[in-house]
Enzyme design. Sequence first.
Site, PDB file in Angstrom:
ATOM      1  N   TYR A 139      34.680   4.747  -6.933  1.00  0.00           N
ATOM      2  CA  TYR A 139      33.559   3.916  -6.467  1.00  0.00           C
ATOM      3  C   TYR A 139      32.243   4.403  -7.080  1.00  0.00           C
ATOM      4  CZ  TYR A 139      30.313   1.513  -3.380  1.00  0.00           C
ATOM      5  OH  TYR A 139      29.284   0.729  -2.900  1.00  0.00           O
ATOM      6  N   THR A 146      24.294   4.043   3.339  1.00  0.00           N
ATOM      7  CA  THR A 146      25.382   3.411   4.094  1.00  0.00           C
ATOM      8  C   THR A 146      24.812   2.291   4.954  1.00  0.00           C
ATOM      9  OG1 THR A 146      26.508   5.534   4.132  1.00  0.00           O
ATOM     10  CG2 THR A 146      27.348   3.833   5.610  1.00  0.00           C
TER      11      THR A 146
HETATM   12  P1  NAD Z   1      31.230  -6.941   2.396  1.00  0.00           P
HETATM   13  O1  NAD Z   1      32.666  -6.563   2.232  1.00  0.00           O
HETATM   14  O2  NAD Z   1      30.687  -7.194   3.750  1.00  0.00           O
HETATM   15  O3  NAD Z   1      30.911  -8.199   1.464  1.00  0.00           O
HETATM   16  C1  NAD Z   1      31.362  -8.245   0.150  1.00  0.00           C
HETATM   17  C2  NAD Z   1      31.536  -9.709  -0.249  1.00  0.00           C
HETATM   18  O4  NAD Z   1      31.959  -9.734  -1.619  1.00  0.00           O
HETATM   19  C3  NAD Z   1      32.623 -10.426   0.578  1.00  0.00           C
HETATM   20  O5  NAD Z   1      32.140 -11.673   1.036  1.00  0.00           O
HETATM   21  C4  NAD Z   1      33.767 -10.593  -0.413  1.00  0.00           C
HETATM   22  O6  NAD Z   1      34.547 -11.762  -0.180  1.00  0.00           O
HETATM   23  C5  NAD Z   1      33.009 -10.689  -1.749  1.00  0.00           C
HETATM   24  N1  NAD Z   1      33.859 -10.361  -2.874  1.00  0.00           N
HETATM   25  C6  NAD Z   1      34.676  -9.288  -3.013  1.00  0.00           C
HETATM   26  N2  NAD Z   1      35.334  -9.358  -4.179  1.00  0.00           N
HETATM   27  C7  NAD Z   1      34.925 -10.498  -4.804  1.00  0.00           C
HETATM   28  C8  NAD Z   1      35.244 -11.128  -6.030  1.00  0.00           C
HETATM   29  N3  NAD Z   1      36.171 -10.614  -6.848  1.00  0.00           N
HETATM   30  N4  NAD Z   1      34.618 -12.276  -6.345  1.00  0.00           N
HETATM   31  C9  NAD Z   1      33.708 -12.827  -5.502  1.00  0.00           C
HETATM   32  N5  NAD Z   1      33.369 -12.288  -4.323  1.00  0.00           N
HETATM   33  C10 NAD Z   1      33.975 -11.136  -3.972  1.00  0.00           C
HETATM   34  O7  NAD Z   1      30.444  -5.741   1.666  1.00  0.00           O
HETATM   35  P2  NAD Z   1      28.906  -5.264   1.710  1.00  0.00           P
HETATM   36  O8  NAD Z   1      28.848  -4.014   2.486  1.00  0.00           O
HETATM   37  O9  NAD Z   1      28.014  -6.385   2.048  1.00  0.00           O
HETATM   38  O10 NAD Z   1      28.722  -4.836   0.182  1.00  0.00           O
HETATM   39  C11 NAD Z   1      28.107  -5.676  -0.780  1.00  0.00           C
HETATM   40  C12 NAD Z   1      27.726  -4.848  -1.994  1.00  0.00           C
HETATM   41  O11 NAD Z   1      26.894  -3.767  -1.589  1.00  0.00           O
HETATM   42  C13 NAD Z   1      28.902  -4.222  -2.758  1.00  0.00           C
HETATM   43  O12 NAD Z   1      28.660  -4.289  -4.142  1.00  0.00           O
HETATM   44  C14 NAD Z   1      28.876  -2.772  -2.296  1.00  0.00           C
HETATM   45  O13 NAD Z   1      29.414  -1.895  -3.277  1.00  0.00           O
HETATM   46  C15 NAD Z   1      27.381  -2.562  -2.131  1.00  0.00           C
HETATM   47  N6  NAD Z   1      27.046  -1.458  -1.244  1.00  0.00           N
HETATM   48  C16 NAD Z   1      27.451  -1.460   0.058  1.00  0.00           C
HETATM   49  C17 NAD Z   1      27.109  -0.386   0.867  1.00  0.00           C
HETATM   50  C18 NAD Z   1      27.528  -0.316   2.312  1.00  0.00           C
HETATM   51  O14 NAD Z   1      27.409   0.769   2.901  1.00  0.00           O
HETATM   52  N7  NAD Z   1      27.975  -1.422   2.940  1.00  0.00           N
HETATM   53  C19 NAD Z   1      26.367   0.675   0.344  1.00  0.00           C
HETATM   54  C20 NAD Z   1      25.965   0.634  -0.998  1.00  0.00           C
HETATM   55  C21 NAD Z   1      26.313  -0.452  -1.779  1.00  0.00           C
END
Ligand code: NAD
Length: 262
Positions: free
Chosen positions: A146, A178
Amino acid sequence: MRCDGLVAVVTGGGSGIGLACVRAFTAAGARVGVLDLELSGLPGDPGVLGVRADVADRASLGTAVAAVAAAFGGVDILVNNAGISAVGTVEEDDDERWSRVLDVNVSGVARTSAVTLPYLRRSSSAAIVNISSIAATTGLPKRALYSASKGAVHALTLAMAADLVTEGVRVNCVAPGTVDTPWVARLLAGAADPTAEKRQLAARQPTGRLVTADEVAAAVVYLASPATRSVTGTSLAVDGGMSGLRLPAPACPAADRAESGA
Ligand code: NAD
């Protein structure tokens, strides 16, 4: 931070941070095309168009971005937010997992950007915002794959910003700590003691709490809005101070071990 009259495309806008971006952009006056595998959580708003697309599939992206441009008259902003998790060390994730996560988290950003650029070049307020992570610049345990993927998103942001600056397309990224989203809820559900695990994640951040999706979305809208026309090639941390602050730890087992020579 208004985006009146602009059109944003948000990948992964069906949940968590992406969904918060959809709401923040509509509140800022933009219309939003959502590209996601799952669209059932979208608000019933005439300014929001959900199109099923997979960031790992160039053909589906081409069709989806064209549908958004046709419906709303163009595309000014792209938010590369879709991503998937990977928990493990280099010994725990196999080659198939490495290919899949890099394909979605890194190539997905490049692919969606390439497909959207012909539309962005026609805009006088063009901006791309990528979602990186604290994991891009801070070593976290059991996040080898990741972290590698998010480090690549950070580097890709800088390279794209350099390639596109003379064409008037700005490229920045947001690096969240996070964030309290369904993603983290899934992670916690798999823990032996979800409540203790959540407390530990919150304590890891100097603010003592998880970041909210709305706080990340506010940073995304800020970087996408014409108010930041001079901002490109930057990473904005929204991490409760995690990447930049060093506070005295209430209890630090590693320091205790070093002290006692164990
Ligand atoms: P989440 O799982 O709530 O939402 C992710 C969304 O992406 C979902 O709706 C899913 O269906 C969609 N998705 C996944 N694979 C896909 C694909 N191949 N094509 C199209 N859509 C796709 O996650 P989140 O926590 O909202 O995370 C969103 C972004 O933020 C990610 O890139 C994650 O790496 C990043 N991020 C999250 C956190 C955290 O702590 N939640 C921290 C840092 C970065």
